[in-house]
Design a protein around this motif. Structure first.
Motif, mmCIF file in Angstrom:
data_model
loop_
_atom_site.group_PDB
_atom_site.id
_atom_site.type_symbol
_atom_site.label_atom_id
_atom_site.label_comp_id
_atom_site.label_asym_id
_atom_site.label_seq_id
_atom_site.Cartn_x
_atom_site.Cartn_y
_atom_site.Cartn_z
ATOM 1 N N SER A 116 96.396 -12.353 49.183
ATOM 2 C CA SER A 116 96.653 -13.695 49.720
ATOM 3 C C SER A 116 97.108 -14.669 48.648
ATOM 4 O O SER A 116 97.883 -15.584 48.921
ATOM 5 C CB SER A 116 95.400 -14.233 50.424
ATOM 6 N N VAL A 117 96.652 -14.475 47.413
ATOM 7 C CA VAL A 117 97.056 -15.361 46.316
ATOM 8 C C VAL A 117 98.522 -15.131 45.975
ATOM 9 O O VAL A 117 99.305 -16.078 45.839
ATOM 10 C CB VAL A 117 96.168 -15.137 45.073
ATOM 11 N N LEU A 118 98.919 -13.865 45.849
ATOM 12 C CA LEU A 118 100.316 -13.547 45.543
ATOM 13 C C LEU A 118 101.231 -14.005 46.672
ATOM 14 O O LEU A 118 102.365 -14.419 46.434
ATOM 15 C CB LEU A 118 100.488 -12.047 45.321
ATOM 16 N N ALA A 119 100.741 -13.931 47.897
ATOM 17 C CA ALA A 119 101.559 -14.303 49.064
ATOM 18 C C ALA A 119 101.838 -15.795 49.112
ATOM 19 O O ALA A 119 102.736 -16.229 49.843
ATOM 20 C CB ALA A 119 100.872 -13.868 50.353
ATOM 21 N N GLU A 120 101.100 -16.581 48.343
ATOM 22 C CA GLU A 120 101.318 -18.030 48.304
ATOM 23 C C GLU A 120 102.030 -18.466 47.027
ATOM 24 O O GLU A 120 102.145 -19.662 46.758
ATOM 25 C CB GLU A 120 99.976 -18.763 48.417
ATOM 26 N N ALA A 121 102.497 -17.510 46.249
ATOM 27 C CA ALA A 121 103.129 -17.822 44.961
ATOM 28 C C ALA A 121 104.360 -18.696 45.147
ATOM 29 O O ALA A 121 105.157 -18.469 46.060
ATOM 30 C CB ALA A 121 103.499 -16.537 44.238
ATOM 31 N N GLU A 122 104.510 -19.680 44.284
ATOM 32 C CA GLU A 122 105.677 -20.560 44.329
ATOM 33 C C GLU A 122 106.583 -20.362 43.122
ATOM 34 O O GLU A 122 107.686 -20.908 43.083
ATOM 35 C CB GLU A 122 105.231 -22.024 44.404
ATOM 36 N N ASP A 123 106.114 -19.613 42.131
ATOM 37 C CA ASP A 123 106.954 -19.312 40.973
ATOM 38 C C ASP A 123 106.565 -17.947 40.429
ATOM 39 O O ASP A 123 105.582 -17.329 40.859
ATOM 40 C CB ASP A 123 106.820 -20.395 39.887
ATOM 41 N N THR A 124 107.339 -17.471 39.466
ATOM 42 C CA THR A 124 107.143 -16.109 38.960
ATOM 43 C C THR A 124 105.911 -15.970 38.079
ATOM 44 O O THR A 124 105.480 -14.844 37.811
ATOM 45 C CB THR A 124 108.379 -15.693 38.149
ATOM 46 N N GLY A 125 105.330 -17.071 37.633
ATOM 47 C CA GLY A 125 104.163 -16.997 36.759
ATOM 48 C C GLY A 125 103.000 -16.256 37.391
ATOM 49 O O GLY A 125 102.194 -15.628 36.685
ATOM 50 N N ALA A 126 102.899 -16.294 38.698
ATOM 51 C CA ALA A 126 101.782 -15.641 39.393
ATOM 52 C C ALA A 126 101.834 -14.124 39.266
ATOM 53 O O ALA A 126 100.817 -13.447 39.477
ATOM 54 C CB ALA A 126 101.792 -16.037 40.866
ATOM 55 N N PHE A 127 103.011 -13.557 38.929
ATOM 56 C CA PHE A 127 103.156 -12.107 38.859
ATOM 57 C C PHE A 127 102.965 -11.556 37.451
ATOM 58 O O PHE A 127 102.831 -10.349 37.289
ATOM 59 C CB PHE A 127 104.545 -11.682 39.358
ATOM 60 N N ASN A 128 102.981 -12.411 36.460
ATOM 61 C CA ASN A 128 102.937 -11.950 35.069
ATOM 62 C C ASN A 128 101.494 -11.750 34.612
ATOM 63 O O ASN A 128 100.968 -12.487 33.799
ATOM 64 C CB ASN A 128 103.664 -12.943 34.162
ATOM 65 N N ARG A 129 100.875 -10.690 35.157
ATOM 66 C CA ARG A 129 99.477 -10.384 34.856
ATOM 67 C C ARG A 129 99.344 -8.901 34.553
ATOM 68 O O ARG A 129 99.928 -8.071 35.238
ATOM 69 C CB ARG A 129 98.577 -10.744 36.043
ATOM 70 N N ASP A 130 98.555 -8.574 33.525
ATOM 71 C CA ASP A 130 98.427 -7.168 33.140
ATOM 72 C C ASP A 130 97.559 -6.358 34.092
ATOM 73 O O ASP A 130 97.462 -5.132 33.963
ATOM 74 C CB ASP A 130 97.909 -7.042 31.696
ATOM 75 N N ASP A 131 96.912 -7.035 35.047
ATOM 76 C CA ASP A 131 96.115 -6.296 36.029
ATOM 77 C C ASP A 131 96.903 -5.979 37.304
ATOM 78 O O ASP A 131 96.351 -5.404 38.243
ATOM 79 C CB ASP A 131 94.861 -7.091 36.397
ATOM 80 N N LEU A 132 98.185 -6.328 37.324
ATOM 81 C CA LEU A 132 99.000 -6.109 38.512
ATOM 82 C C LEU A 132 99.892 -4.874 38.366
ATOM 83 O O LEU A 132 100.464 -4.625 37.301
ATOM 84 C CB LEU A 132 99.893 -7.318 38.793
ATOM 85 N N LYS A 133 100.013 -4.142 39.467
ATOM 86 C CA LYS A 133 100.958 -3.029 39.561
ATOM 87 C C LYS A 133 101.997 -3.394 40.611
ATOM 88 O O LYS A 133 101.645 -3.619 41.776
ATOM 89 C CB LYS A 133 100.234 -1.743 39.955
ATOM 90 N N LEU A 134 103.253 -3.473 40.205
ATOM 91 C CA LEU A 134 104.333 -3.878 41.102
ATOM 92 C C LEU A 134 105.363 -2.759 41.225
ATOM 93 O O LEU A 134 105.728 -2.123 40.227
ATOM 94 C CB LEU A 134 105.007 -5.149 40.586
ATOM 95 N N ALA A 135 105.845 -2.537 42.441
ATOM 96 C CA ALA A 135 106.857 -1.508 42.681
ATOM 97 C C ALA A 135 108.190 -2.149 43.027
ATOM 98 O O ALA A 135 108.243 -3.237 43.609
ATOM 99 C CB ALA A 135 106.412 -0.585 43.820
ATOM 100 N N ALA A 136 109.275 -1.465 42.659
ATOM 101 C CA ALA A 136 110.630 -1.914 42.990
ATOM 102 C C ALA A 136 111.556 -0.711 42.907
ATOM 103 O O ALA A 136 111.256 0.271 42.220
ATOM 104 C CB ALA A 136 111.096 -3.009 42.037
ATOM 105 N N VAL A 137 112.680 -0.780 43.609
ATOM 106 C CA VAL A 137 113.665 0.306 43.571
ATOM 107 C C VAL A 137 114.275 0.404 42.176
ATOM 108 O O VAL A 137 114.639 -0.615 41.571
ATOM 109 C CB VAL A 137 114.770 0.068 44.627
#
Length: 267
Positions: free
Chosen positions: A130-151
């Motif tokens: 829910s926190v990521l879903a409310e992100a307004e800028d890219t700073g919310a994704f720059n965390r070492d505890d996150l795993k993100l997938a992309a093509v």
């Protein structure tokens, strides 16, 4: 013949009158000789290009490719390839153009000539957080505890590397594979074009998937062709301009982004 295809053909006739006596380059000559337009797409980026229940390819890019082939009075041969392999196939002459929701970047423009844009897109995140879903800028994704997938080799993967270097990037062959990882709890989010994230929410109701209300970026989407054939570039540019002037592109956007009837044909 549908109304949209009739207008595509009309747009092509208009464009043909514009190019006059242009001489054929290598790509254009190949199309003329074999009477076939070979278009590369990944078939995993709905609503731009995806597979239906019968295994056929459908989407806005597919309709646009059909229109271009009809305007050129040649057969359409769609080559389904992994997104990351499309530019290489174009450079090798295995396909004549790329129509696959490919956004225009300086790096890609070193390898291909882009015509358009015919669409605008933007990056978003698909997540259960829910926190990521409310992100307004890219700073919310720059965390070492996150795993993100992309093509792999997509601008979404580049987006993660540039804006969230602390996060762990998992590169997948398709967006469906990335969504499956999220549903399985193996990643915290999927970075993709907003059209992809919105569709994933619709297709997986009750799974807790959410996406942003507004995209984080704005990216132009174009048709990629060889850099070495200005005659073919001119031809496709004229076709696309004619389709825009006759309202065809607007109709395609409405069909694939507003109506939503096509979702029932998905596997």
């Amino acid at each position: 013949m549908s109304k949209i295809l009739k207008q595509l053909l009309l747009g092509g006739i208009i464009a043909l009158s514009l190019i006059g006596g242009a001489q054929a380059g290598e790509t254009l000559q190949r199309i003329i000789d074999f009477k076939t337009l070979k278009v590369g797409m990944s078939a995993d980026q709905p609503p731009m290009t995806t597979l239906n229940r019968q295994g056929g390819v459908m989407g806005l890019d597919v309709d646009l490719a059909r229109g271009l082939a009809k305007a050129m009075r040649v057969e359409l041969d769609i080559k389904v390839l992994p997104f990351g392999n499309l530019l290489e196939a174009l450079e090798k002459g295995e396909i004549d153009m790329i129509l696959s929701n490919m956004s225009v970047t300086p790096e890609r423009s070193e390898k291909a000539y882009f015509i358009g844009p015919y669409m605008m897109t933007g990056k978003s995140i698909l997540t259960r957080n829910s926190v990521l879903a409310e992100a307004e800028d890219t700073g919310a994704f720059n965390r070492d505890d996150l795993k993100l997938a992309a093509v792999a080799n997509s601008t979404s993967a580049v987006f993660i590397r540039e804006n969230a270097p602390a996060a762990t990037l998992t590169a997948t062959e398709t967006s469906d594979e990335a969504v499956a990882l999220l549903l399985a709890g193996k990643v915290d989010g999927v970075i993709a074009d907003m059209s992809v994230t919105k569709l994933a929410v619709l297709r997986n109701r009750g799974s807790g998937l959410v996406t942003l209300k507004q995209p984080l970026t704005m990216e132009p989407v174009g048709i990629a062709v060889s850099k070495d054939d200005p005659e073919f570039q001119n031809l496709v540019d004229n076709f696309l301009g004619a389709f825009a002037k006759t309202g065809v592109l607007a109709q395609l956007r409405k069909k694939w982004f507003e109506d939503g009837d096509w979702i029932a044909a998905l596997p």
